[in-house]
Design an enzyme around this catalytic site. Structure first.
Site, PDB file in Angstrom:
ATOM      1  N   LYS A  14       0.823  -1.209   0.000  1.00 37.82           N
ATOM      2  CA  LYS A  14       0.000   0.000   0.000  1.00 37.82           C
ATOM      3  C   LYS A  14       0.857   1.258   0.000  1.00 37.82           C
ATOM      4  O   LYS A  14       0.522   2.232  -0.662  1.00 37.82           O
ATOM      5  CB  LYS A  14      -0.951   0.006   1.202  1.00 37.82           C
ATOM      6  N   LYS A  52      -4.548 -10.056  -7.868  1.00 40.78           N
ATOM      7  CA  LYS A  52      -5.740 -10.345  -7.072  1.00 40.78           C
ATOM      8  C   LYS A  52      -6.914  -9.446  -7.491  1.00 40.78           C
ATOM      9  O   LYS A  52      -6.720  -8.261  -7.743  1.00 40.78           O
ATOM     10  CB  LYS A  52      -5.392 -10.089  -5.599  1.00 40.78           C
ATOM     11  N   LYS A  67     -10.950  -4.495  -4.515  1.00 38.76           N
ATOM     12  CA  LYS A  67     -11.730  -3.271  -4.586  1.00 38.76           C
ATOM     13  C   LYS A  67     -10.908  -2.151  -5.219  1.00 38.76           C
ATOM     14  O   LYS A  67     -11.444  -1.213  -5.765  1.00 38.76           O
ATOM     15  CB  LYS A  67     -12.136  -2.849  -3.175  1.00 38.76           C
TER      16      LYS A  67
END
Ligand code: AMP
Ligand code: TRP
Length: 332
Positions: free
Chosen positions: A116, A200, A203
């Protein structure tokens, strides 16, 4: 409260963004099968949604959708303790204590944290929340002494850290927490993006590659029909050389209950168009039913009552555990 002889299991999902087919297969569907066999605790990890910026309105809507989806999928509040993390204040309190028992080194080694932060621009600050997040997650878990924590593969490392923190606490202050074991599903532990099948489905990945549980099924069908594949037109499970087709096989298998091998042999030479249509039919049929149930639940007015009762049950366990911790560390 009566004691259960069943093994205990706990898991949660954060209401950040819209839920995807990855969440459904990798997490929620597993919860449904476990609720019969285990004493289950399932919660909405709403405090975790604050680790990255989110609008109040969006958080509220996502929370409502998530609880409706839990119920629509068949989680039964009579069998499962179903609650919202922020309704049980002990999570944040034990989270702080876990934070004080962790090291900066171990938190900065977390893969999700590294991922992130690597996506942030050069001049963007790193929000502290995404750094300390695993210590709150550890508290979420060990408050309830679960035997098992079912998670997708991406969350396994956080459960491993939870084990380290719990063991450290037990060692320092005497036996207090059960050491939880992470479990990941065999099929569907990782559903990949339709447009980038080596990544993956998430969202935050591309919209084209992600199936949202509550989006229009016609759009879902289009996304599946245009899923990225290779060009040799043979349906075969081979995640290294055929990641796109393999991902569709995993999706079809997880939803239909048929094995990947059986589906692959049924469509081996049928051509990609026919195969994709079959996968789209399976996904759309399941999600049409789910969406219908979500609508019924949202208009039934039962959500508040379910959450209130769930919070009461969860608080019973959380309160006792936290007061034990407070005594051991000298706060009482
Ligand atoms: P998140 O969306 O990251 O809050 O994840 C909620 C739960 O769904 C976790 O247990 C994840 O591991 C699982 N999950 C999320 N995305 C996927 C995916 N693409 N495939 C399988 N499981 C997933
Ligand atoms: N961190 C998890 C996720 O992003 C959600 C979560 C928070 C969780 N606390 C948990 C999962 C405790 C299992 C157990 O998906």
């Amino acid at each position: 409260m009566e004691q259960s002889t069943k093994k205990r299991m706990l898991s949660g999902i954060k209401p950040t963004g819209k839920l995807t087919l990855g969440n459904y297969i990798g997490a929620i569907k597993q919860f449904i099968t476990y609720q019969e066999e285990y004493e289950m605790f399932v919660f909405i990890a709403d405090l975790h949604s604050l680790t990255l910026p989110i609008e109040a309105k969006e958080l509220r809507q996502n929370t409502k959708d998530l609880i409706s989806i839990y119920l629509a999928c068949g989680l039964d509040p009579e069998k499962v303790v179903l609650f919202k993390q922020s309704d049980v204040h002990e999570h944040a309190e034990l989270g702080y204590i876990m934070l004080c028992n962790s090291y900066m080194g171990e938190l900065s080694r977390m893969t999700q944290y590294k991922d992130k932060t690597s996506k942030l621009g050069e001049n963007e600050s790193i929000p502290t929340g995404i750094y300390i997040y695993p210590t709150l997650m550890a508290a979420d878990i060990i408050l309830y002494d679960p035997d098992f924590v079912p998670v997708g593969v991406d969350q396994k490392q956080h459960v491993e850290l939870t084990r380290d923190l719990a063991e450290r606490f037990n060692h320092k202050y005497s036996d207090t927490f059960k050491i939880p074991v992470p479990i990941t599903a065999k099929t569907g532990a990782k559903i990949n993006s339709l447009s980038n099948p080596e990544k993956k489905m998430s969202k935050s990945e591309s919209d084209k590659g992600t199936v949202y549980l509550l989006e229009d099924v016609n759009i879902i069908r289009k996304k599946i029909m245009s899923a990225v594949t290779d060009s040799d037109n043979l349906v075969k499970y081979d995640p290294v050389n055929k990641p796109g087709i393999s991902n569709l096989l995993v999706i079809a298998s997880a939803l239909s209950g048929d094995s990947v091998e059986d589906i692959a042999s049924k469509y081996s030479t049928a051509g990609y168009g026919t195969f994709k249509k079959a996968v789209a039919d399976i996904v759309c049929s399941e999600l049409t039913t789910l969406q219908q149930k979500v609508k019924e639940i949202q208009s039934s007015g039962i959500i508040d009552k379910v959450l209130e009762e769930g919070a009461q049950k969860a608080s019973y366990y959380a309160r006792r555990k936290l007061s034990k911790v407070y005594r051991k560390i000298g706060l009482r």
